[in-house]
Design a protein around this motif. Structure first.
Motif, PDB file in Angstrom:
ATOM      1  N   PRO A  91       0.832  -1.202   0.000  1.00  0.00           N
ATOM      2  CA  PRO A  91       0.000   0.000   0.000  1.00  0.00           C
ATOM      3  C   PRO A  91       0.870   1.256   0.000  1.00  0.00           C
ATOM      4  CG  PRO A  91      -0.014  -1.044   2.168  1.00  0.00           C
ATOM      5  CD  PRO A  91       0.720  -1.975   1.235  1.00  0.00           C
ATOM      6  N   ALA A  92       0.385   2.269  -0.717  1.00  0.00           N
ATOM      7  CA  ALA A  92       1.112   3.537  -0.725  1.00  0.00           C
ATOM      8  C   ALA A  92       1.116   4.115   0.690  1.00  0.00           C
ATOM      9  CB  ALA A  92       0.435   4.512  -1.692  1.00  0.00           C
ATOM     10  N   ALA A  93       2.197   4.761   1.045  1.00  0.00           N
ATOM     11  CA  ALA A  93       2.243   5.434   2.346  1.00  0.00           C
ATOM     12  C   ALA A  93       1.139   6.485   2.377  1.00  0.00           C
ATOM     13  CB  ALA A  93       3.605   6.092   2.544  1.00  0.00           C
ATOM     14  N   PRO A  94       0.390   6.576   3.495  1.00  0.00           N
ATOM     15  CA  PRO A  94      -0.652   7.599   3.545  1.00  0.00           C
ATOM     16  C   PRO A  94      -0.020   8.980   3.488  1.00  0.00           C
ATOM     17  CG  PRO A  94      -0.321   6.597   5.702  1.00  0.00           C
ATOM     18  CD  PRO A  94       0.521   5.820   4.729  1.00  0.00           C
ATOM     19  N   PRO A  95      -0.707   9.914   2.842  1.00  0.00           N
ATOM     20  CA  PRO A  95      -0.126  11.261   2.777  1.00  0.00           C
ATOM     21  C   PRO A  95      -0.064  11.870   4.169  1.00  0.00           C
ATOM     22  CG  PRO A  95      -2.398  11.271   2.001  1.00  0.00           C
ATOM     23  CD  PRO A  95      -2.038   9.834   2.226  1.00  0.00           C
ATOM     24  N   SER A  96       0.906  12.711   4.373  1.00  0.00           N
ATOM     25  CA  SER A  96       1.032  13.422   5.644  1.00  0.00           C
ATOM     26  C   SER A  96      -0.026  14.514   5.708  1.00  0.00           C
ATOM     27  CB  SER A  96       2.433  14.041   5.737  1.00  0.00           C
ATOM     28  OG  SER A  96       2.475  15.019   6.748  1.00  0.00           O
ATOM     29  N   ARG A  97      -0.906  14.415   6.698  1.00  0.00           N
ATOM     30  CA  ARG A  97      -1.997  15.381   6.823  1.00  0.00           C
ATOM     31  C   ARG A  97      -1.650  16.463   7.845  1.00  0.00           C
ATOM     32  NH1 ARG A  97      -6.130  10.871   8.469  1.00  0.00           N
ATOM     33  NH2 ARG A  97      -4.275  10.539   9.739  1.00  0.00           N
ATOM     34  N   VAL A  98      -2.346  17.557   7.739  1.00  0.00           N
ATOM     35  CA  VAL A  98      -2.166  18.662   8.687  1.00  0.00           C
ATOM     36  C   VAL A  98      -3.417  18.720   9.552  1.00  0.00           C
ATOM     37  CG1 VAL A  98      -1.723  21.123   8.949  1.00  0.00           C
ATOM     38  CG2 VAL A  98      -0.735  19.866   7.014  1.00  0.00           C
ATOM     39  N   ARG A  99      -3.257  18.574  10.859  1.00  0.00           N
ATOM     40  CA  ARG A  99      -4.386  18.369  11.759  1.00  0.00           C
ATOM     41  C   ARG A  99      -4.382  19.362  12.923  1.00  0.00           C
ATOM     42  NH1 ARG A  99      -2.782  12.271  13.045  1.00  0.00           N
ATOM     43  NH2 ARG A  99      -3.944  12.791  14.940  1.00  0.00           N
ATOM     44  N   ARG A 135       5.125  11.432   8.919  1.00  0.00           N
ATOM     45  CA  ARG A 135       3.862  11.404   9.670  1.00  0.00           C
ATOM     46  C   ARG A 135       3.135  12.756   9.596  1.00  0.00           C
ATOM     47  NH1 ARG A 135       5.606   9.324  15.303  1.00  0.00           N
ATOM     48  NH2 ARG A 135       7.574  10.302  14.687  1.00  0.00           N
ATOM     49  N   ASP A 136       1.989  12.833  10.269  1.00  0.00           N
ATOM     50  CA  ASP A 136       1.146  14.020  10.185  1.00  0.00           C
ATOM     51  C   ASP A 136       1.737  15.175  10.990  1.00  0.00           C
ATOM     52  OD1 ASP A 136      -0.574  12.499   8.684  1.00  0.00           O
ATOM     53  OD2 ASP A 136      -2.109  12.302  10.251  1.00  0.00           O
ATOM     54  N   ILE A 137       1.272  16.369  10.624  1.00  0.00           N
ATOM     55  CA  ILE A 137       1.680  17.593  11.317  1.00  0.00           C
ATOM     56  C   ILE A 137       0.491  18.107  12.118  1.00  0.00           C
ATOM     57  CG2 ILE A 137       2.622  19.910  11.033  1.00  0.00           C
ATOM     58  CD1 ILE A 137       4.377  17.642   9.854  1.00  0.00           C
ATOM     59  N   ARG A 138       0.730  18.411  13.375  1.00  0.00           N
ATOM     60  CA  ARG A 138      -0.326  19.036  14.176  1.00  0.00           C
ATOM     61  C   ARG A 138      -0.075  20.541  14.269  1.00  0.00           C
ATOM     62  NH1 ARG A 138       0.011  16.114  18.665  1.00  0.00           N
ATOM     63  NH2 ARG A 138       1.643  17.523  19.402  1.00  0.00           N
ATOM     64  N   ILE A 139      -1.103  21.328  13.978  1.00  0.00           N
ATOM     65  CA  ILE A 139      -1.025  22.768  14.232  1.00  0.00           C
ATOM     66  C   ILE A 139      -1.538  22.963  15.652  1.00  0.00           C
ATOM     67  CG2 ILE A 139      -1.677  25.068  13.440  1.00  0.00           C
ATOM     68  CD1 ILE A 139      -0.051  23.369  11.412  1.00  0.00           C
ATOM     69  N   GLY A 140      -0.627  23.322  16.543  1.00  0.00           N
ATOM     70  CA  GLY A 140      -0.933  23.261  17.968  1.00  0.00           C
ATOM     71  C   GLY A 140      -1.489  24.552  18.549  1.00  0.00           C
ATOM     72  N   GLY A 141      -1.610  25.583  17.725  1.00  0.00           N
ATOM     73  CA  GLY A 141      -2.058  26.875  18.236  1.00  0.00           C
ATOM     74  C   GLY A 141      -0.875  27.772  18.456  1.00  0.00           C
ATOM     75  N   GLN A 195      -7.645  18.490   8.627  1.00  0.00           N
ATOM     76  CA  GLN A 195      -8.613  18.037   9.628  1.00  0.00           C
ATOM     77  C   GLN A 195      -8.553  18.981  10.819  1.00  0.00           C
ATOM     78  OE1 GLN A 195      -7.831  14.040  10.900  1.00  0.00           O
ATOM     79  NE2 GLN A 195      -7.877  13.191   8.828  1.00  0.00           N
ATOM     80  N   MET A 196      -9.717  19.268  11.398  1.00  0.00           N
ATOM     81  CA  MET A 196      -9.723  20.138  12.578  1.00  0.00           C
ATOM     82  C   MET A 196     -10.779  19.665  13.556  1.00  0.00           C
ATOM     83  SD  MET A 196      -9.971  24.302  12.948  1.00  0.00           S
ATOM     84  CE  MET A 196     -11.495  24.525  12.048  1.00  0.00           C
ATOM     85  N   HIS A 197     -10.347  19.459  14.784  1.00  0.00           N
ATOM     86  CA  HIS A 197     -11.260  19.170  15.894  1.00  0.00           C
ATOM     87  C   HIS A 197     -11.366  20.429  16.732  1.00  0.00           C
ATOM     88  CE1 HIS A 197     -11.518  17.507  20.235  1.00  0.00           C
ATOM     89  NE2 HIS A 197     -12.729  17.714  19.799  1.00  0.00           N
ATOM     90  N   LEU A 198     -12.570  21.012  16.713  1.00  0.00           N
ATOM     91  CA  LEU A 198     -12.826  22.282  17.386  1.00  0.00           C
ATOM     92  C   LEU A 198     -13.813  22.009  18.520  1.00  0.00           C
ATOM     93  CD1 LEU A 198     -12.148  25.325  16.579  1.00  0.00           C
ATOM     94  CD2 LEU A 198     -14.431  25.361  15.600  1.00  0.00           C
ATOM     95  N   VAL A 199     -13.636  22.689  19.623  1.00  0.00           N
ATOM     96  CA  VAL A 199     -14.529  22.505  20.757  1.00  0.00           C
ATOM     97  C   VAL A 199     -15.112  23.858  21.136  1.00  0.00           C
ATOM     98  CG1 VAL A 199     -14.752  21.588  23.098  1.00  0.00           C
ATOM     99  CG2 VAL A 199     -13.024  20.636  21.538  1.00  0.00           C
ATOM    100  N   VAL A 200     -16.428  23.979  21.054  1.00  0.00           N
ATOM    101  CA  VAL A 200     -17.077  25.236  21.421  1.00  0.00           C
ATOM    102  C   VAL A 200     -17.562  25.131  22.864  1.00  0.00           C
ATOM    103  CG1 VAL A 200     -18.936  26.862  20.932  1.00  0.00           C
ATOM    104  CG2 VAL A 200     -17.741  25.721  19.045  1.00  0.00           C
ATOM    105  N   VAL A 201     -17.051  26.029  23.693  1.00  0.00           N
ATOM    106  CA  VAL A 201     -17.333  26.029  25.129  1.00  0.00           C
ATOM    107  C   VAL A 201     -18.345  27.134  25.414  1.00  0.00           C
ATOM    108  CG1 VAL A 201     -16.293  26.249  27.425  1.00  0.00           C
ATOM    109  CG2 VAL A 201     -14.974  25.240  25.538  1.00  0.00           C
ATOM    110  N   PRO A 202     -19.429  26.826  26.118  1.00  0.00           N
ATOM    111  CA  PRO A 202     -20.482  27.837  26.303  1.00  0.00           C
ATOM    112  C   PRO A 202     -20.146  28.887  27.353  1.00  0.00           C
ATOM    113  CG  PRO A 202     -21.128  25.812  27.383  1.00  0.00           C
ATOM    114  CD  PRO A 202     -19.821  25.522  26.681  1.00  0.00           C
TER     115      PRO A 202
END
Lengths: 233, 233
Positions: free
Chosen positions: A14-22, A165-171, A187-194
């Protein structure tokens, strides 16, 4: 089963998965602020305090980073999201304000980040700054690489350190915003806090129509925050 | 069963419930805009179009208002929230921009709102304007009362019309914000839609710490919006 000619099945590696930015565990207030006003050594999130991380601190994932205060770490819905932050990550990119409270030329070169001798990243981390300085090598595999670069070049630097491997944008907030504006986030996991912070650094500036580049799903957790998952269309 | 002395149970008539001030079906973008930029006769929500109402238009509740486009109205999660907008309401308060696109002194006095001869409100509605004009009485019980007043006085005017029932703050964005700032809202149903409008009228200005005055619960609907319920602590 009939053996194929030659006695073995023909397979292709299998091809190596592309490096994603998360982006992971990135918390904003209901009014869109990712951090408060007035960052100092004692208040990394300014007047926001730890309000944006209240959902995360009790989780087993954050407990394992040494950032918790919970006696019994949770492994519920919030932890299911939080836990994905490190898997497959080869390097992080962070803004200078995530690394520390100093501005301008480095005066305190003894500063080695908020996290002690063994930071929780355990990968190289590219720190964006207009004032480069020598790489800091920490315990546990974390290293801080100080780079004066725009997002595309910073990403190339991180990829060179990430071993495919993937790159994380850490803020922090401005860094995530700049990478979103440059369309570099997969990809982005966002958390909305009330909570209503009222002031600080807004994530949503100059990002009109961003939603059209992503699939977006959301779910509310029993603790009252909303997890949003963005992934590139 | 033993009759009590006098042969009947002593009961006290329940006190009339207090008239509450409520917001329903109030939709904002993920970046906090309650309407887009550039309202016109053809574009009541400016460049936002109907994106903030996509969740609502298919519901049976909105279909019954004549605002739908759905062949088979939905009665799912979104409708469960939407349906609560009218029950127990005795009057609405709306900003002038919800009533129509005119600014300044009324030039087109034939304008009777966006909703035709029989608007969906079926109660008196106080329209906030610096340019009062005679009351408009429509079919179906709706009447528009044009009042130049601050929130507290507008609320008194609405209560005088509401027969002891609840008052709905119907929008637009600035009107909801002003009533929140004046601490006059008892309940609010807010819907966060995962679009980035980028420009328009923001709900969250000058409301720092508002969350501390309310209980807040949220749930994500299968259509991808998040319903938030605020009620006074």
């Amino acid at each position: 089963m009939t053996p194929s000619p030659g006695g073995r099945t023909s397979v292709t590696a299998p091809a190596a998965p592309p490096s994603r930015v998360r982006v992971h565990n990135f918390s904003i207030s209901l009014d869109g602020f990712g951090t408060g006003e007035g960052q100092t050594l004692d208040a990394p999130f300014g007047h926001a305090g730890h309000r944006l991380l209240q959902w995360a601190l009790p989780t087993a994932t954050f407990a394992a980073m040494g950032l918790h205060g919970a006696s019994t770490p949770t492994t519920g819905v919030d932890d299911a999201f939080a836990a994905r932050w490190a898997d497959g990550i080869g390097a992080e990119i962070m803004g200078r304000n995530k690394f520390g409270p100093q501005r301008g030329p480095w005066e305190d070169t003894d500063w080695r980040g908020w996290w002690g001798a063994d930071p929780p990243f355990h990968t190289p981390a590219v720190v964006l700054t207009h004032h480069p300085r020598p790489t800091l090598r920490m315990d546990g595999g974390t290293s801080f690489h100080f780079v004066d670069a725009a997002p595309v070049q910073a990403l190339a630097a991180a990829r060179a350190l990430a071993g495919g491997r993937d790159i994380r944008i850490g803020g922090g907030v401005s860094t995530v915003r700049e990478f979103l504006a440059a369309d570099l986030i997969d990809q982005m996991h966002l958390v909305v806090v009330p909570v209503l912070l009222g002031r600080g650094v807004r994530l949503w500036e100059g990002l009109e129509g961003l939603d059209q580049r992503f699939h977006i799903e959301s779910t509310a957790s029993p603790r009252g925050v909303t997890h949003l998952m963005f992934w590139r269309r």
